[in-house]
Scaffold this motif. Structure first.
Motif, PDB file in Angstrom:
ATOM      1  N   GLN A   1       0.232   0.985  11.059  1.00 53.99           N
ATOM      2  CA  GLN A   1       0.278   1.006   9.605  1.00 53.99           C
ATOM      3  C   GLN A   1       1.688   1.364   9.164  1.00 53.99           C
ATOM      4  O   GLN A   1       2.489   1.910   9.944  1.00 53.99           O
TER       5      GLN A   1
ATOM      6  N   LYS B   1       4.280   3.552   7.373  1.00 54.62           N
ATOM      7  CA  LYS B   1       4.424   4.968   7.040  1.00 54.62           C
ATOM      8  C   LYS B   1       5.651   5.099   6.138  1.00 54.62           C
ATOM      9  O   LYS B   1       6.727   4.568   6.459  1.00 54.62           O
TER      10      LYS B   1
ATOM     11  N   GLU C   1     -10.943   4.062   1.581  1.00 51.22           N
ATOM     12  CA  GLU C   1     -10.875   5.318   2.324  1.00 51.22           C
ATOM     13  C   GLU C   1      -9.465   5.587   2.815  1.00 51.22           C
ATOM     14  O   GLU C   1      -9.002   6.733   2.814  1.00 51.22           O
ATOM     15  N   ILE C   2      -8.751   4.536   3.218  1.00 51.14           N
ATOM     16  CA  ILE C   2      -7.386   4.713   3.718  1.00 51.14           C
ATOM     17  C   ILE C   2      -6.388   4.780   2.570  1.00 51.14           C
ATOM     18  O   ILE C   2      -5.454   5.582   2.585  1.00 51.14           O
ATOM     19  N   TYR C   3      -6.602   3.935   1.544  1.00 49.89           N
ATOM     20  CA  TYR C   3      -5.687   3.873   0.401  1.00 49.89           C
ATOM     21  C   TYR C   3      -6.481   4.180  -0.868  1.00 49.89           C
ATOM     22  O   TYR C   3      -6.838   3.270  -1.643  1.00 49.89           O
ATOM     23  N   PRO C   4      -6.799   5.435  -1.135  1.00 47.24           N
ATOM     24  CA  PRO C   4      -7.687   5.776  -2.265  1.00 47.24           C
ATOM     25  C   PRO C   4      -7.116   5.408  -3.635  1.00 47.24           C
ATOM     26  O   PRO C   4      -7.874   5.251  -4.589  1.00 47.24           O
TER      27      PRO C   4
ATOM     28  N   THR D   1      -0.740   3.818  14.858  1.00 49.76           N
ATOM     29  CA  THR D   1      -1.839   3.378  13.970  1.00 49.76           C
ATOM     30  C   THR D   1      -1.633   1.961  13.459  1.00 49.76           C
ATOM     31  O   THR D   1      -2.520   1.408  12.819  1.00 49.76           O
TER      32      THR D   1
ATOM     33  N   ASP E   1       4.382   2.470  11.942  1.00 52.95           N
ATOM     34  CA  ASP E   1       3.808   3.435  12.864  1.00 52.95           C
ATOM     35  C   ASP E   1       3.190   2.659  14.032  1.00 52.95           C
ATOM     36  O   ASP E   1       2.186   1.967  13.871  1.00 52.95           O
TER      37      ASP E   1
ATOM     38  N   ARG F   1      -2.221  -4.152  -2.074  1.00 46.54           N
ATOM     39  CA  ARG F   1      -2.029  -4.832  -0.790  1.00 46.54           C
ATOM     40  C   ARG F   1      -0.901  -5.848  -0.822  1.00 46.54           C
ATOM     41  O   ARG F   1      -0.422  -6.275   0.237  1.00 46.54           O
TER      42      ARG F   1
ATOM     43  N   ALA G   1     -13.575   0.529   3.429  1.00 47.04           N
ATOM     44  CA  ALA G   1     -12.658   1.057   4.447  1.00 47.04           C
ATOM     45  C   ALA G   1     -11.237   1.116   3.903  1.00 47.04           C
ATOM     46  O   ALA G   1     -10.483   2.063   4.180  1.00 47.04           O
ATOM     47  N   SER G   2     -10.867   0.107   3.100  1.00 48.98           N
ATOM     48  CA  SER G   2      -9.532   0.106   2.508  1.00 48.98           C
ATOM     49  C   SER G   2      -9.382   1.238   1.500  1.00 48.98           C
ATOM     50  O   SER G   2      -8.328   1.880   1.441  1.00 48.98           O
TER      51      SER G   2
ATOM     52  N   TYR H   1       0.825  -1.210   0.000  1.00 49.34           N
ATOM     53  CA  TYR H   1       0.000   0.000   0.000  1.00 49.34           C
ATOM     54  C   TYR H   1       0.862   1.264   0.000  1.00 49.34           C
ATOM     55  O   TYR H   1       0.590   2.228   0.720  1.00 49.34           O
TER      56      TYR H   1
END
Length: 384
Positions: free
Chosen positions: A113, A115, A349-352, A111, A108, A163, A346-347, A81
């Motif tokens: 995730q 970064k 929204e985080i990874y447009p 979160t 991170d 992903r 949701a994915s 991602y």
């Protein structure tokens, strides 16, 4: 005629606008049909631009692997991602040329995730006509030469990664090979069946016409999407990507032909009573020759417009089936397969950037529609 001092002759006859207009109209009547169509089509700016754009897209399909910096299923486990990277030309106000900044993935702990931190102190120029992962040029010639590659110690994810750490830009280029080709194969099957059944029903009439009409009505009465799903689900799961691709193309073509067949039938019913058709029959021309040489040419304009308007429907059909998991499947790469990986809102929204494969679908479908409108207007003899 008056002779000038320099030896040239000048016509003394007064200028006649009406005669000039008649001369231009006579030249238009003497011009070949394709030239008149081209003159009308080039005035349709949107259709002309769309046609050029689609031509370029199809010409680039055989060399998609050369343009793509990565192969479609090449994974980079350190960049899952990863966001889109920019290719820069200037560094601290100085022109350097195409280059990227190295990016490092860091975890991170807040979160949970990845970064990605960009080091803007190091300049890594892109490599052109470089050796990288092997692919088949035009599907036949194995080669490792790419148009551009990421320099050592850096990545070049122009539209980010998915992903599994695969380059979205490269996968879109490879996906176009299947998504754009499925429309051509599907429309070939659709036209073969539609023109065949429609011409037979319209020319011969009687019981043949009644039988084909009932078949058309039965097929058109069935709900389209559930029928797609049922036929696609019947494809064995152990088939390879190429076999699934061709069977999906054939399914789309088989389900699309009834509309074309009805249009061909209606046109043939009106044309078969024309005097030139009767004259050909009286001179001993066979039914096949009358259909091929005298009836179908009068229907060519409608067929061309129908083809350009039906191809986007085929592309959307393949995309819908692959998005639902019933069409092409991994490791095959198409735009629908890529969108199947982006079903989680949701994915997105985080990874447009995982929803970027929607853009080529929208652009290609609009381009085909604009091209179809332009061709339909140009081929219509009653259009202004």
């Amino acid at each position: 005629m008056t002779r000038l001092p320099d030896g040239r002759y000048v016509d003394d006859a007064p200028f006649d606008p009406a005669a000039n207009i008649q001369e231009l109209e006579r030249k238009d009547l003497d011009a070949p049909g394709w030239l008149l169509v081209w003159r009308k089509f080039r005035k349709h700016k949107l259709g002309l631009v769309s046609g050029i754009f689609l031509l370029i897209c199809y010409l680039l399909l055989p060399v998609a692997g050369f343009i793509a910096p990565y192969t479609p299923n090449e994974r980079n486990s350190d960049f899952l991602y990863a966001p889109p990277q920019s290719v820069n030309l200037f560094h601290e106000g100085e022109f350097v040329g195409p280059f990227v900044y190295p990016t490092v993935a860091e975890a991170d702990l807040v979160t949970f995730q990845w970064k990605f931190v960009t080091d803007k102190t190091r300049v890594l120029p892109l490599e052109f006509f470089c050796e990288a992962s092997e692919y088949n040029l035009a599907g036949l010639i194995p080669t490792r030469t790419h148009l551009f590659c990421a320099p050592e110690g850096a990545t070049v994810f122009l539209w980010g990664s998915d992903r599994l750490g695969r380059d979205v830009f490269s996968r879109i280029l490879y996906g176009g090979q299947l998504s754009l080709t499925v429309g051509l194969i599907g429309i070939s099957v659709s036209f073969l069946l539609g023109i065949g059944f429609g011409s037979i029903a319209g020319y011969f009439g009687g019981k043949i016409d009644w039988t084909i009409n009932r078949l058309i009505e039965i097929l058109r009465s069935l709900p389209e999407l559930p029928l797609w799903l049922a036929l696609s689900a019947a494809v064995p799961s152990n088939w390879g990507p190429v076999s699934v691709f061709f069977i999906i193309s054939i399914i789309l073509g088989i389900l699309d032909w009834p509309g074309l067949a009805r249009a061909v039938r209606a046109k043939f019913l009106s044309l078969r009573e024309e005097e030139y058709v009767r004259a050909a029959e009286m001179m001993g021309a066979s039914s096949g020759r009358v259909i091929r040489k005298h009836l179908l040419p009068n229907f060519t304009s409608h067929l061309i417009a129908s083809a350009t308007l039906s191809i986007p429907a085929m592309i959307l059909g393949e995309t819908a089936l692959s998005f639902l998991g019933l069409g092409l499947r991994a490791p095959a790469v198409s735009w629908g397969v890529m969108l199947n990986d982006a079903q989680n809102l949701a994915s997105i929204e985080i990874y447009p950037w995982t929803a970027i494969p929607m853009l080529p679908i929208i652009i290609i479908v609009l381009a085909f529609n604009f091209l179809g409108d332009g061709l339909r207007d140009s081929l219509d003899p009653y259009a202004d």
